[in-house]
Every structure is written in structure tokens, then in C-alpha cells.
Scaffold this active site. Structure first.
Site, PDB file in Angstrom:
ATOM      1  N   ILE A   1       0.830  -1.226   0.000  1.00  0.00           N
ATOM      2  CA  ILE A   1       0.000   0.000   0.000  1.00  0.00           C
ATOM      3  C   ILE A   1       0.859   1.268   0.000  1.00  0.00           C
ATOM      4  CG2 ILE A   1      -2.095  -1.025   1.010  1.00  0.00           C
ATOM      5  CD1 ILE A   1      -1.256   0.404   3.698  1.00  0.00           C
TER       6      ILE A   1
ATOM      7  N   ASP B   1     -10.025   0.101  18.633  1.00  0.00           N
ATOM      8  CA  ASP B   1     -10.338   0.763  19.910  1.00  0.00           C
ATOM      9  C   ASP B   1      -9.065   1.134  20.674  1.00  0.00           C
ATOM     10  OD1 ASP B   1      -9.521  -1.800  20.690  1.00  0.00           O
ATOM     11  OD2 ASP B   1     -11.298  -2.228  21.893  1.00  0.00           O
ATOM     12  N   GLU B   2      -7.928   0.549  20.249  1.00  0.00           N
ATOM     13  CA  GLU B   2      -6.683   0.825  20.971  1.00  0.00           C
ATOM     14  C   GLU B   2      -6.256   2.284  20.845  1.00  0.00           C
ATOM     15  OE1 GLU B   2      -3.462  -1.888  20.824  1.00  0.00           O
ATOM     16  OE2 GLU B   2      -4.764  -3.646  20.781  1.00  0.00           O
TER      17      GLU B   2
ATOM     18  N   TYR C   1       2.101   0.496  18.008  1.00  0.00           N
ATOM     19  CA  TYR C   1       1.027   0.062  17.105  1.00  0.00           C
ATOM     20  C   TYR C   1      -0.167   1.010  17.191  1.00  0.00           C
ATOM     21  CZ  TYR C   1      -3.334  -2.265  15.882  1.00  0.00           C
ATOM     22  OH  TYR C   1      -4.588  -2.531  15.375  1.00  0.00           O
ATOM     23  N   SER C   2      -0.669   1.222  18.427  1.00  0.00           N
ATOM     24  CA  SER C   2      -1.897   2.024  18.532  1.00  0.00           C
ATOM     25  C   SER C   2      -1.629   3.479  18.159  1.00  0.00           C
ATOM     26  CB  SER C   2      -2.544   1.883  19.908  1.00  0.00           C
ATOM     27  OG  SER C   2      -1.626   2.113  20.938  1.00  0.00           O
TER      28      SER C   2
ATOM     29  N   SER D   1       0.426   4.418  15.842  1.00  0.00           N
ATOM     30  CA  SER D   1       0.445   4.495  14.369  1.00  0.00           C
ATOM     31  C   SER D   1      -0.975   4.440  13.811  1.00  0.00           C
ATOM     32  CB  SER D   1       1.325   3.397  13.774  1.00  0.00           C
ATOM     33  OG  SER D   1       0.756   2.114  13.990  1.00  0.00           O
TER      34      SER D   1
HETATM   35  P1  NAD Z   1      -3.399  -9.141  10.145  1.00  0.00           P
HETATM   36  O1  NAD Z   1      -2.057  -8.827  10.699  1.00  0.00           O
HETATM   37  O2  NAD Z   1      -3.963 -10.510  10.320  1.00  0.00           O
HETATM   38  O3  NAD Z   1      -3.411  -8.844   8.578  1.00  0.00           O
HETATM   39  C1  NAD Z   1      -2.806  -7.726   8.018  1.00  0.00           C
HETATM   40  C2  NAD Z   1      -2.699  -7.941   6.511  1.00  0.00           C
HETATM   41  O4  NAD Z   1      -2.159  -6.734   5.934  1.00  0.00           O
HETATM   42  C3  NAD Z   1      -1.766  -9.083   6.101  1.00  0.00           C
HETATM   43  O5  NAD Z   1      -2.382  -9.866   5.097  1.00  0.00           O
HETATM   44  C4  NAD Z   1      -0.529  -8.377   5.573  1.00  0.00           C
HETATM   45  O6  NAD Z   1       0.154  -9.117   4.569  1.00  0.00           O
HETATM   46  C5  NAD Z   1      -1.134  -7.103   5.010  1.00  0.00           C
HETATM   47  N1  NAD Z   1      -0.174  -6.000   4.938  1.00  0.00           N
HETATM   48  C6  NAD Z   1       0.654  -5.570   5.938  1.00  0.00           C
HETATM   49  N2  NAD Z   1       1.400  -4.545   5.491  1.00  0.00           N
HETATM   50  C7  NAD Z   1       1.019  -4.318   4.208  1.00  0.00           C
HETATM   51  C8  NAD Z   1       1.418  -3.372   3.223  1.00  0.00           C
HETATM   52  N3  NAD Z   1       2.377  -2.468   3.473  1.00  0.00           N
HETATM   53  N4  NAD Z   1       0.830  -3.409   2.015  1.00  0.00           N
HETATM   54  C9  NAD Z   1      -0.116  -4.334   1.740  1.00  0.00           C
HETATM   55  N5  NAD Z   1      -0.531  -5.258   2.622  1.00  0.00           N
HETATM   56  C10 NAD Z   1       0.037  -5.241   3.843  1.00  0.00           C
HETATM   57  O7  NAD Z   1      -4.360  -8.042  10.734  1.00  0.00           O
HETATM   58  P2  NAD Z   1      -5.891  -8.154  11.198  1.00  0.00           P
HETATM   59  O8  NAD Z   1      -5.939  -8.646  12.590  1.00  0.00           O
HETATM   60  O9  NAD Z   1      -6.675  -8.837  10.136  1.00  0.00           O
HETATM   61  O10 NAD Z   1      -6.280  -6.603  11.231  1.00  0.00           O
HETATM   62  C11 NAD Z   1      -6.754  -5.967  10.039  1.00  0.00           C
HETATM   63  C12 NAD Z   1      -7.030  -4.510  10.347  1.00  0.00           C
HETATM   64  O11 NAD Z   1      -7.980  -4.397  11.392  1.00  0.00           O
HETATM   65  C13 NAD Z   1      -5.797  -3.741  10.842  1.00  0.00           C
HETATM   66  O12 NAD Z   1      -5.832  -2.465  10.285  1.00  0.00           O
HETATM   67  C14 NAD Z   1      -5.965  -3.682  12.350  1.00  0.00           C
HETATM   68  O13 NAD Z   1      -5.360  -2.527  12.876  1.00  0.00           O
HETATM   69  C15 NAD Z   1      -7.488  -3.610  12.461  1.00  0.00           C
HETATM   70  N6  NAD Z   1      -8.082  -4.185  13.692  1.00  0.00           N
HETATM   71  C16 NAD Z   1      -7.757  -5.458  14.095  1.00  0.00           C
HETATM   72  C17 NAD Z   1      -8.404  -5.997  15.204  1.00  0.00           C
HETATM   73  C18 NAD Z   1      -8.107  -7.396  15.669  1.00  0.00           C
HETATM   74  O14 NAD Z   1      -8.641  -7.813  16.717  1.00  0.00           O
HETATM   75  N7  NAD Z   1      -7.336  -8.205  14.959  1.00  0.00           N
HETATM   76  C19 NAD Z   1      -9.352  -5.234  15.893  1.00  0.00           C
HETATM   77  C20 NAD Z   1      -9.630  -3.934  15.462  1.00  0.00           C
HETATM   78  C21 NAD Z   1      -8.997  -3.428  14.347  1.00  0.00           C
HETATM   79  O1  DAU Z   2      -8.428  -4.106  20.484  1.00  0.00           O
HETATM   80  C1  DAU Z   2      -8.169  -4.321  19.145  1.00  0.00           C
HETATM   81  C2  DAU Z   2      -6.770  -4.872  18.958  1.00  0.00           C
HETATM   82  O2  DAU Z   2      -6.811  -6.232  19.386  1.00  0.00           O
HETATM   83  C3  DAU Z   2      -6.276  -4.775  17.526  1.00  0.00           C
HETATM   84  O3  DAU Z   2      -6.166  -3.428  17.166  1.00  0.00           O
HETATM   85  C4  DAU Z   2      -4.926  -5.479  17.358  1.00  0.00           C
HETATM   86  O4  DAU Z   2      -4.537  -5.480  16.005  1.00  0.00           O
HETATM   87  C5  DAU Z   2      -5.084  -6.921  17.826  1.00  0.00           C
HETATM   88  O5  DAU Z   2      -3.841  -7.589  17.734  1.00  0.00           O
HETATM   89  C6  DAU Z   2      -5.595  -6.957  19.260  1.00  0.00           C
HETATM   90  O6  DAU Z   2      -4.599  -6.412  20.178  1.00  0.00           O
HETATM   91  P1  DAU Z   2      -4.294  -7.068  21.603  1.00  0.00           P
HETATM   92  O7  DAU Z   2      -2.959  -6.658  22.013  1.00  0.00           O
HETATM   93  O8  DAU Z   2      -5.427  -6.849  22.527  1.00  0.00           O
HETATM   94  O9  DAU Z   2      -4.339  -8.637  21.144  1.00  0.00           O
HETATM   95  P2  DAU Z   2      -3.379  -9.858  21.530  1.00  0.00           P
HETATM   96  O10 DAU Z   2      -4.057 -11.084  21.010  1.00  0.00           O
HETATM   97  O11 DAU Z   2      -1.971  -9.624  21.175  1.00  0.00           O
HETATM   98  O12 DAU Z   2      -3.469  -9.881  23.125  1.00  0.00           O
HETATM   99  C7  DAU Z   2      -4.722  -9.982  23.791  1.00  0.00           C
HETATM  100  C8  DAU Z   2      -4.438  -9.936  25.278  1.00  0.00           C
HETATM  101  O13 DAU Z   2      -3.760 -11.140  25.660  1.00  0.00           O
HETATM  102  C9  DAU Z   2      -3.528  -8.811  25.711  1.00  0.00           C
HETATM  103  O14 DAU Z   2      -3.938  -8.338  26.979  1.00  0.00           O
HETATM  104  C10 DAU Z   2      -2.163  -9.454  25.811  1.00  0.00           C
HETATM  105  C11 DAU Z   2      -2.485 -10.857  26.235  1.00  0.00           C
HETATM  106  N1  DAU Z   2      -1.566 -11.918  25.764  1.00  0.00           N
HETATM  107  C12 DAU Z   2      -1.296 -11.988  24.429  1.00  0.00           C
HETATM  108  C13 DAU Z   2      -0.445 -12.952  23.930  1.00  0.00           C
HETATM  109  C14 DAU Z   2      -0.124 -13.023  22.469  1.00  0.00           C
HETATM  110  C15 DAU Z   2      -1.039 -12.841  26.651  1.00  0.00           C
HETATM  111  O15 DAU Z   2      -1.315 -12.794  27.869  1.00  0.00           O
HETATM  112  N2  DAU Z   2      -0.211 -13.812  26.156  1.00  0.00           N
HETATM  113  C16 DAU Z   2       0.128 -13.901  24.845  1.00  0.00           C
HETATM  114  O16 DAU Z   2       0.912 -14.803  24.465  1.00  0.00           O
END
Ligand code: NAD
Ligand code: DAU
Length: 341
Positions: free
Chosen positions: A62, A128-129, A155-156, A158
Site C-alpha cells: 500500500i 479501539d486501541e 502500534y496504537s 500508528s
Molecule cells: P493481520 O495482521 O492478520 O493482517 C494484516 C494484513 O495486511 C496481512 O495480510 C498483511 O500481509 C497485510 N499488509 C501488511 N502490510 C502491508 C502493506 N504495506 N501493504 C499491503 N498489505 C500489507 O491483521 P488483522 O488482525 O486482520 O487486522 C486488520 C485490520 O484491522 C488492521 O488495520 C488492524 O489494525 C485492524 N483491527 C484489528 C483488530 C483485531 O482484533 N485483529 C481489531 C480492530 C482493528
Molecule cells: O483491540 C483491538 C486490537 O486487538 C487490535 O487493534 C490489534 O490489532 C489486535 O492484535 C488486538 O490487540 P491485543 O494486544 O489486545 O491482542 P493480543 O491477542 O496480542 O493480546 C490480547 C491480550 O492477551 C492482551 O492483553 C495481551 C495478552 N496476551 C497476548 C499474547 C499473544 C497474553 O497474555 N499472552 C500472549 O501470548
């Protein structure tokens, strides 16, 4: 009516679920996935979508202005939905630069191309982060769209930077954008570095389950399909410049989630290992989804008890998917599909 939708980051967890949701819900839409396949991108996740003539995959970053412009000029998307991001908090603590590059500069690049080509709609998938965290002893507090931005991790921060740019583009250029800020998702195709899939897979291997700190941190879990539904509703609504919080009113502590997974898999709690806490670890997230409920009629359909059951069953039935990730073989899928073309 037929539409063309570009989904960036569609080879990741939520983006791929969104692609399947949209192909099913809108069989006349054309969906183009733009993804550069970082470690988190897995093309084999899109195996079934690739069989659909209305779907196409473009391996593109992107941040690549020329590449994105060429594609958008040719495809003329009606809507661009930006999921592409570096998404893992732990990685952002180790290597913040890539988070700034992809999450901020990549979003800016996409918006600049959209502006130039007058793409009618852009949606930013945020989190929400961006609001930071809430205390555990104030269960009356929730994030609303008016809660100040107060990010804790690279991360949050950015993601917050990208959100501010999207809102600034809307105000300055009348850029036709919306933002959704969702809580923690879970469900199929969740990369096994995140809490729920990691704990399921470690438990299946009788490996230790690493719980950070005291395990009392709280997340507001939403089944991924409900998030997809929310985005579908937002992009089909005509209000621009809006931010919507998306969440499930389903707060759970990490330790309760881990114990529940162990119970469902009939594994002993002795596998739980408390490890050093994440730096800057957010204590509690909790979304107030009143706005999206009242304005668009969205509500979370899947109860956590059902969603976690479906998710565990999915991981049990799709060992091939996560075993290829653990072995690293998933990285060869693109070569296998496109290598000779
Ligand atoms: P993910 O890490 O599983 O997937 C990210 C995807 O983006 C991957 O397929 C990766 O190859 C692609 N990507 C990364 N950098 C890129 C680049 N420079 N150009 C093109 N493609 C690129 O992430 P996810 O958990 O599916 O999250 C997707 C979106 O939702 C993110 O923007 C994240 O911030 C947001 N989000 C995630 C959660 C969650 O719980 N996972 C919650 C709220 C918001
Ligand atoms: O709230 C939305 C966010 O949720 C998204 O924006 C992020 O992309 C997504 O990764 C997620 O972030 P978290 O940091 O909340 O998710 P994660 O699964 O990494 O961790 C969830 C919780 O569990 C957090 O409090 C950290 C804890 N954790 C995580 C891992 C990987 C552990 O205790 N042990 C672990 O090994």
C-alpha cells in the site's frame, strides 16, 4: 447494483473474513484484494475466493504509489476498504518503524491516490486501541467516539496517526472517508501469534500457555463476522467523515479466556504459565457501540459462548491451515499459484 471494492490487507485475518462475507452477501460485486503478503498475509486463506470469477488478488504494497495508482486507474474501484496494517502490539514494541511506514504512510499513500483519481469512497479500519485503556475498577466507563485519542503502544499510536490523517483529509479536501474502531476480533484465520489462536494451538500441543502479567487485563471480544457486517453497513451508508465504534459488550479477562479454552479442549490448567508483562500493557478495553446501533442498526449477533465454540472447532478442523503457518510453508503458496505467471 454492481460495485468494485478494493480490500487492502485481505490476506490477513479480518480482511479475508471480510472478502468471504462480501462475496457471499453481494454476489454481483467485484472484489480486488491488495496485499503485499507480509508474515501475516497468507494467500492460501483465500484459496476458495480465488476460484470465484468476481475475485482477484494483487500482490502490492500500500506504500507503492505507482503500483496502487496503476491498479486503481485500471480497476476504478467504487470503494477502498483499508485493512492493511502491521497489527501486532508485541512486534510494534520491538520494531516500531514498519508500523509507521505501513499504518501511517501507507494510509496516506492510498488516500492520495484515491483523491487524485476521485475514488468515491474510502473506509479506514481502525481499532479501539487508539483510545488507550480504561481502569479495571471503573466498569461504568466505556470508549465512545468522543473519548480522546490516547494511544499506548507504537502500534496504537500508528493507527491513531492514520485516523487523524483520514479525518484531516476529510476536513481539508472533503475526502469521502469513514472510520470504524473495533474491539478485539476472534474467529477463523486468526494468525497464531494472537491470544486466542496461540492458546488453542499451544494447548493442543500440551505446550505452556504464556499469560502476560497477572492475566487480569480485559478485552472486549467480537466475533469477526460481526465486524465484517458492521463495515458492510458503514460503506453502504452515505454519511461521510463519521467515526463508528464497533464492539460486542463482551468483556473478558485474559485468564478467563485461557481457562475456558483449556476446559473446552479438556487440558489441564497446569499448562498456564505466567510470564513477564507486555511493556505499556493496556489494562481494559470496552466499547460503547450506541452510535452504530442507533444510526445504522448494527448489533453483535454472535454470543461469545457460541463464537468461541465455533472458533475452537474451526481450529480443530483446519489443522492444515495453521500447521503450514507453524512450518513456514504458507509463504510458498503465492509462488505455487503465481510463480509461473
Ligand atoms: P493481520 O495482521 O492478520 O493482517 C494484516 C494484513 O495486511 C496481512 O495480510 C498483511 O500481509 C497485510 N499488509 C501488511 N502490510 C502491508 C502493506 N504495506 N501493504 C499491503 N498489505 C500489507 O491483521 P488483522 O488482525 O486482520 O487486522 C486488520 C485490520 O484491522 C488492521 O488495520 C488492524 O489494525 C485492524 N483491527 C484489528 C483488530 C483485531 O482484533 N485483529 C481489531 C480492530 C482493528
Ligand atoms: O483491540 C483491538 C486490537 O486487538 C487490535 O487493534 C490489534 O490489532 C489486535 O492484535 C488486538 O490487540 P491485543 O494486544 O489486545 O491482542 P493480543 O491477542 O496480542 O493480546 C490480547 C491480550 O492477551 C492482551 O492483553 C495481551 C495478552 N496476551 C497476548 C499474547 C499473544 C497474553 O497474555 N499472552 C500472549 O501470548
Amino acid at each position: 447494483m454492481e460495485k468494485t471494492i478494493v480490500v487492502t490487507g485481505g490476506a490477513g485475518f479480518i480482511g479475508s473474513n471480510f472478502i468471504y462475507y462480501m462475496l457471499n452477501k453481494h454476489p454481483y460485486y467485484k472484489i480486488i484484494c491488495v496485499d503485499c503478503l507480509t508474515y501475516a498475509g497468507n494467500l492460501s486463506t483465500l484459496k476458495k475466493a480465488l476460484e470465484n470469477p468476481n475475485f482477484r488478488f494483487e500482490k502490492l504494497n500500500i506504500c507503492d504509489y505507482e503500483g496502487i495508482k496503476k491498479l486503481f486507474k485500471e480497476a476504478k474501484p467504487d470503494i477502498v476498504v483499508n485493512f492493511a496494517a502491521e497489527s501486532h502490539v508485541d512486534r510494534s514494541i520491538k520494531t516500531p518503524e514498519i508500523f509507521v511506514d505501513t499504518n501511517i504512510k501507507g494510509t496516506q499513500n492510498l488516500m492520495d491516490v484515491c483523491r487524485e483519481l476521485e475514488i468515491p469512497r474510502f473506509h479506514q479500519v481502525s481499532t479501539d486501541e487508539v483510545y488507550g485503556d480504561l481502569p479495571l475498577d471503573r466498569p461504568d466507563l466505556f470508549f465512545t467516539e468522543k473519548t480522546p485519542i490516547h494511544a499506548s503502544s507504537p502500534y496504537s499510536a500508528s493507527k491513531a496517526g492514520a485516523d487523524l490523517l483520514v479525518l484531516a483529509y476529510h476536513r481539508t479536501y472533503n475526502f469521502p472517508a469513514t472510520i470504524s474502531r473495533c474491539s478485539n476480533n476472534y474467529g477463523p484465520y486468526h494468525f497464531p501469534e494472537k491470544l486466542i489462536p496461540l492458546m488453542i494451538i499451544n494447548a493442543l500441543h500440551n505446550k505452556p500457555l504464556p499469560v502476560y502479567g497477572d492475566g487480569l487485563n480485559v478485552r472486549d471480544w467480537l466475533y469477526v463476522e460481526d465486524h465484517c457486517k458492521a463495515i458492510d453497513m458503514i460503506i453502504h451508508d452515505e454519511h461521510l467523515g463519521e467515526v463508528y465504534n464497533v464492539g460486542g459488550h463482551n468483556e473478558m479477562s485474559n485468564i478467563d479466556i485461557v481457562k475456558l479454552i483449556l476446559k473446552k479442549l479438556k487440558k489441564p490448567e497446569s499448562l498456564i504459565t505466567f510470564v513477564e508483562d507486555r511493556k505499556g500493557h493496556d489494562r481494559r478495553y470496552a466499547i460503547d457501540p450506541t452510535k452504530i446501533k442507533e444510526q445504522l442498526g448494527w448489533y453483535p449477533e454472535t454470543k461469545f459462548a457460541d463464537g468461541i465454540e465455533k472458533t475452537i472447532k474451526w481450529y480443530l478442523a483446519h489443522e492444515d491451515w495453521w500447521k503450514e503457518i507453524i512450518s513456514g510453508d504458507y509463504k510458498n503458496y503465492y509462488e505455487k499459484m503465481y510463480g509461473a505467471k
